[in-house]
Design a protein around this motif. Structure first.
Motif, short mmCIF file in Angstrom:
data_model
loop_
_atom_site.label_atom_id
_atom_site.label_comp_id
_atom_site.label_asym_id
_atom_site.label_seq_id
_atom_site.Cartn_x
_atom_site.Cartn_y
_atom_site.Cartn_z
N THR A 35 26.03 22.45 17.30
CA THR A 35 25.95 23.26 18.63
C THR A 35 24.65 22.79 19.23
OG1 THR A 35 26.85 25.06 17.65
CG2 THR A 35 26.11 25.54 19.76
N ALA A 37 21.54 22.44 21.05
CA ALA A 37 20.27 23.13 20.94
C ALA A 37 19.02 22.56 21.62
CB ALA A 37 20.02 23.77 19.50
N GLN A 48 19.99 28.01 22.03
CA GLN A 48 20.99 27.66 22.70
C GLN A 48 20.45 27.84 24.27
OE1 GLN A 48 21.94 28.44 19.76
NE2 GLN A 48 22.00 26.24 19.50
N ILE A 52 25.14 26.73 27.36
CA ILE A 52 25.92 26.48 26.22
C ILE A 52 26.50 28.06 25.74
CG2 ILE A 52 25.65 25.90 23.71
CD1 ILE A 52 25.66 23.50 25.72
#
Length: 93
Positions: A35, A37, A48, A52
Motif C-alpha cells: 500500500t 505510504a 497513508q 490513498i
C-alpha cells in the motif's frame, strides 16, 4: 519532490507498507499489502496519505468483498471490478 511528515514536520519519502482494513460491513478485516505510504526518516511514522485512504475506502465499498481473501495487494484491490461506477453515498465533495 520534498515530502514533509504530517506528524513531526520532518523529512519523509514515499514508500509502501502493509495495512489492515475492516470491510465496510464490519464482517472481518483484510490485509492490504504494498500500500502506498509516507515514511518519515525522523520520527519513523509510516502512514497513508488521505487520498490513498479514500481510494481504499471507496473501492471496498464498491466491489464484491467476497472476492477478497485474507490478503490482497493494493494494486489487485484497485483492479477489482466495481459494482457501481462511484460511491454515491460520499457527500464530502
Amino acid at each position: 519532490m520534498d515530502i514533509k511528515c504530517e506528524w513531526c514536520g520532518g523529512n519523509a519519502s514515499s514508500g509502501e507498507n502493509t495495512v489492515y482494513w475492516e470491510l465496510p460491513d464490519g464482517s472481518r478485516a483484510i490485509e492490504i499489502t504494498m500500500t502506498p505510504a509516507i515514511i518519515c526518516q525522523e520520527c519513523d511514522m509510516v502512514y497513508q496519505p488521505d487520498n490513498i485512504i479514500k481510494e481504499i475506502e471507496d473501492q471496498l465499498f464498491l466491489v464484491d468483498t467476497k472476492l477478497i481473501g485474507h490478503s490482497i495487494s493494493f494494486k489487485e484491490l484497485m483492479e477489482l471490478p466495481r459494482l457501481l461506477k462511484r460511491n454515491y453515498f460520499d457527500f464530502s465533495s
